[in-house]
Design an enzyme around this catalytic site. Structure first.
Site, PDB file in Angstrom:
ATOM      1  N   GLU A 143     -45.699 -58.998 -43.796  1.00  0.00           N
ATOM      2  CA  GLU A 143     -44.318 -59.128 -43.299  1.00  0.00           C
ATOM      3  C   GLU A 143     -44.050 -58.316 -42.030  1.00  0.00           C
ATOM      4  O   GLU A 143     -43.274 -57.356 -42.028  1.00  0.00           O
ATOM      5  CB  GLU A 143     -43.323 -58.731 -44.405  1.00  0.00           C
ATOM      6  CG  GLU A 143     -43.358 -59.664 -45.599  1.00  0.00           C
ATOM      7  CD  GLU A 143     -42.257 -59.381 -46.627  1.00  0.00           C
ATOM      8  OE1 GLU A 143     -41.717 -58.268 -46.636  1.00  0.00           O
ATOM      9  OE2 GLU A 143     -41.946 -60.301 -47.407  1.00  0.00           O
ATOM     10  N   GLU A 305     -45.725 -65.219 -51.681  1.00  0.00           N
ATOM     11  CA  GLU A 305     -45.033 -64.443 -52.717  1.00  0.00           C
ATOM     12  C   GLU A 305     -43.893 -65.312 -53.252  1.00  0.00           C
ATOM     13  O   GLU A 305     -42.876 -65.485 -52.590  1.00  0.00           O
ATOM     14  CB  GLU A 305     -44.496 -63.131 -52.141  1.00  0.00           C
ATOM     15  CG  GLU A 305     -45.596 -62.226 -51.608  1.00  0.00           C
ATOM     16  CD  GLU A 305     -45.093 -60.892 -51.067  1.00  0.00           C
ATOM     17  OE1 GLU A 305     -43.926 -60.535 -51.339  1.00  0.00           O
ATOM     18  OE2 GLU A 305     -45.863 -60.218 -50.356  1.00  0.00           O
TER      19      GLU A 305
HETATM   20  C1  GLA Z   1     -41.938 -58.325 -49.918  1.00  0.00           C
HETATM   21  C2  GLA Z   1     -43.321 -57.735 -49.785  1.00  0.00           C
HETATM   22  C3  GLA Z   1     -43.942 -57.343 -51.085  1.00  0.00           C
HETATM   23  C4  GLA Z   1     -42.911 -56.758 -51.987  1.00  0.00           C
HETATM   24  C5  GLA Z   1     -41.801 -57.745 -52.220  1.00  0.00           C
HETATM   25  C6  GLA Z   1     -40.775 -57.278 -53.216  1.00  0.00           C
HETATM   26  O1  GLA Z   1     -41.855 -59.664 -49.815  1.00  0.00           O
HETATM   27  O2  GLA Z   1     -44.206 -58.517 -49.042  1.00  0.00           O
HETATM   28  O3  GLA Z   1     -44.950 -56.399 -50.824  1.00  0.00           O
HETATM   29  O4  GLA Z   1     -42.418 -55.598 -51.434  1.00  0.00           O
HETATM   30  O5  GLA Z   1     -41.169 -57.957 -50.997  1.00  0.00           O
HETATM   31  O6  GLA Z   1     -40.067 -56.174 -52.775  1.00  0.00           O
END
Ligand code: GLA
Ligand code: ZN
Length: 669
Positions: A143, A305
């Site tokens: 991210e 995710e």
């Molecule tokens: C993001 C991150 C994960 C985790 C999730 C939930 O999307 O990529 O590592 O931190 O949020 O908080």
């Protein structure tokens, strides 16, 4: 092959547990695991000393259960020794304060020493795993985002500008630096647009400088990522490379640029997060993110995710109701996901994300969430191959423009205007009618579409304007909204009536405008029958006061000194039409305009469904797979054009379908 799997952190759990985890993953129907994106301290415990043994053992256990692996480069969260080695590599916030050690994403993407550490760890991982039979691809970092305002970034910005403008005269002219006597006489004088330049909170840097800085910062992350990609491509030519982006709402990076280097885009799809705590989740929000993510490369994507439980760092969000996790995952698939990877496997017992729930409970128990996803896994084992690679086909496109998006961060124009919300207001109108929409860049091939929406195209280049004009000339329909064509690419206001370079195609000129106070709105009066029967959409936020040439008046303002003047117009241009909506309406305005625009453009909807039921189509050649998704907690009745076949059960489904609460059906003819 359809990828179904989970994000797993073996480094958080005793090694004796790994076999149980791998077995449970296999039993859930998983075939893919993402690993290691936060494991830097275990992979490189001290500078240049690497330890891959533990990860090799974990991968071996997973592989023996038929699971393949995506590895993350671990640079999103540096171990303490990295930052101790480079104390000036901490990212500096807009306030001028450096972030301190503790969270993650705390590095400056420009810092040469940090970049070197990033290359070293990437190189070591790439060499070690290039020929590993279980490894299929890579996720860069995690991210990307967050602007940095440190002195290294400032210096790099000065070089970036030198490269862009060649001379200070050109830069001063482009920015209008004469205003307040900001004429730069040395590159080293140029500041980063820190908030401290506005001690009274009036926040105004030179808009040209600020826009260039935002572009520059985006480029820095693209360059940071590119260094990792070069290594991975060289060492691991057989592996794919992706990155996990953050959906439609994230606006600090030009995602088109970031995606250009990747084989495909991935994104992280969360719903019930603590900051969106509310009982009903609007499915059009996630759908817009899917459309944006698919549009970045105009191809299918992964969800790296996918929500696996309640979200929560400090506050725990509402528990996903029975059926919701599979529903949201199916929605991802319906909009073009070729992989669903759940975040995370087991809920962490320690660390900042103790309450971000995985499929397994804190104590490793499998419960309701695991069972639900296991059922989905069994279904996908049967039908995944038919779905993977099939495509979403859209005849409507919405133009997403990062220059405009960045420029609105510098000058919102009106405090109630939010670019992403405007995009969503428009998108939801098409979503509600089950019309597929691509969200594309200004240089996309518009000829693939019949209807193009250009929301608030604030910074407008001559090239994009010409391409829109040609699209309409050739028979396309375009919808243009206020604050379009206001700025040229230097973020300078154009020297012509608005909508600037689109005034001709729209057949209107903005004589003046009224920026409305929060909460003030006025009803619009529609001239043309059939567009707005019954409904009463309102003008709000902004009202352009128009002079119309040949354009036909569709609706008029009803209040203020401009009562009776045109608020929505349609202009025939070449073989097409340009519609100018001179105000930012509430969502109901676009809901009402959508069917009329679709008709004008000759776009047919798929299916009319009751509120809360979504219908999406993925195409494999001439074969269509229809996804019917009931987002509500109640039964819903849908009428299909004809009986169809449920691809999971193989059973024929009657044209009159009753969907159970949160039920998903995958149908074909
Ligand atoms: C993001 C991150 C994960 C985790 C999730 C939930 O999307 O990529 O590592 O931190 O949020 O908080
Ligand atoms: Zn920096």
């Amino acid at each position: 092959m359809f990828r179904f799997g989970v994000d797993y952190y073996p480094e958080h759990w005793p090694e004796e547990r790994w076999e149980t985890d791998a077995r449970l993953m296999q039993e859930a129907g998983f075939n893919t695991v993402r690993l290691a994106e936060f494991a830097w301290s275990r992979l490189e415990p001290s500078p240049g000393r690497f330890d891959f043994d533990w990860l090799d053992r974990a991968i071996a256990i997973l592989h023996a259960r038929g699971l393949q692996v995506v590895l993350g480069t671990p640079t999103a969260s540096p171990p303490p020794w990295v930052m101790a080695m480079h104390p000036d590599a901490f990212r500096v916030m807009e306030s001028g304060l450096p972030v301190s050690y503790g969270n993650r994403r705390n590095y400056c993407p420009t810092h040469a020493g940090y970049r070197e550490r990033s290359r070293i760890v990437t190189q070591a991982m790439a060499e070690h795993y290039a020929d590993h039979p279980a490894v299929i691809g890579w996720q860069t970092d995690n991210e990307f985002g967050d602007r940095c305002y440190c002195r290294h970034c400032q210096a790099a910005f000065q070089s970036w500008l030198q490269h862009k403008y060649s001379s200070l005269d050109a830069l001063n002219a482009a920015w209008g630096a004469i205003f307040w006597s900001h004429v730069y006489t040395a590159w080293s004088q140029i500041p980063a647009p820190l908030a401290t330049a506005a001690p009274f909170g009036d926040g105004s840097h030179n808009p040209g400088l600020a826009l260039d800085y935002y572009r520059f910062m985006s480029d820095q992350y693209v360059a940071f990522q590119h260094e990792q990609i070069e290594i991975l491509r060289r060492e691991c030519p057989a592996h794919f490379i992706t990155h996990n982006l953050m959906g439609a709402g994230y606006d600090r990076l030009d995602y088109f640029d970031l995606a250009a280097d990747l084989d495909f885009v991935s994104w992280d799809n969360y719903r019930r997060m603590q900051w969106t705590f509310r009982p009903e989740v609007n499915p059009s929000e996630a759908a817009l993110s899917h459309a944006v993510m698919r549009g970045l490369k105009q191809k299918n994507f992964w969800v790296m995710e996918q929500q696996a439980g309640s979200g929560g760092w400090q506050i725990v969000s509402v528990a996903p109701r029975p059926g919701e996790l599979q529903l949201w995952a199916h929605q991802s698939i319906a909009h073009g996901a070729d992989a669903i990877i759940f975040f995370r496997w087991r809920t962490a017992r320690f660390g900042a994300e103790q309450y971000w729930h995985g499929l397994l409970e804190h104590d490793g128990r499998t419960g309701r969430r695991y069972q639900e996803i296991k059922r989905m896994g069994a279904e996908l084992a049967r039908v995944g191959a038919q779905i993977a690679g099939s495509e979403v086909r859209a005849e409507v496109a919405i133009l997403l423009d990062y220059d405009s998006r960045f420029a609105f961060q510098i000058q919102a124009n009106n405090p109630a205007f939010h670019y992403t919300a405007h995009l969503h207001d428009i998108y939801q109108a098409f979503h509600a009618r089950n019309v597929a929409v691509d969200v594309v860049a200004g240089d996309a091939d518009f000829s693939r579409y019949k209807l193009l929406v250009a929301p608030a195209l604030y910074v407008l280049s001559e090239t994009t304007a010409r391409r829109i004009e040609q699209f309409v000339e050739a028979g396309g329909v375009v919808l243009v909204t206020p604050r379009t064509g206001v700025k040229d690419e230097t973020n300078t206001v154009v020297n012509m009536p608005l909508p600037g370079l689109l005034a001709r195609v729209c057949g209107v000129e903005v004589e003046e405008y009224d920026s409305l106070p929060e909460g003030v709105s006025q009803p619009l009066a529609f001239e043309q029958p059939g567009i707005c029967d019954g409904a009463s959409p309102h003008a709000r936020i902004w009202c352009d006061i128009l002079r119309t040439g040949d354009a036909q008046v569709i609706a008029r303002y009803t209040q203020e000194y401009y009562a009776g003047t045109p608020a929505i117009t349609a202009n025939r241009y070449g073989a097409g039409h340009a519609v100018y909506a001179a105000t930012f309406g509430d969502a109901s305005l676009y809901t009402m305009l959508a069917p009329w625009l679709l008709k004008l453009a000759g776009v047919e909807g798929t299916l009319t469904t009751p509120v809360g039921v979504e219908c999406c189509v993925r195409w494999q050649g001439e074969r269509a797979i229809w996804f019917l998704l009931n987002h509500t907690a109640e039964e819903r009745h849908v009428t299909l054009p004809a009986p169809m076949v449920d691809i999971v059960s193989g059973q024929q489904v009657d044209a009159a379908v009753i969907l159970r609460p949160r039920q998903v059906l995958m149908l074909t003819t």
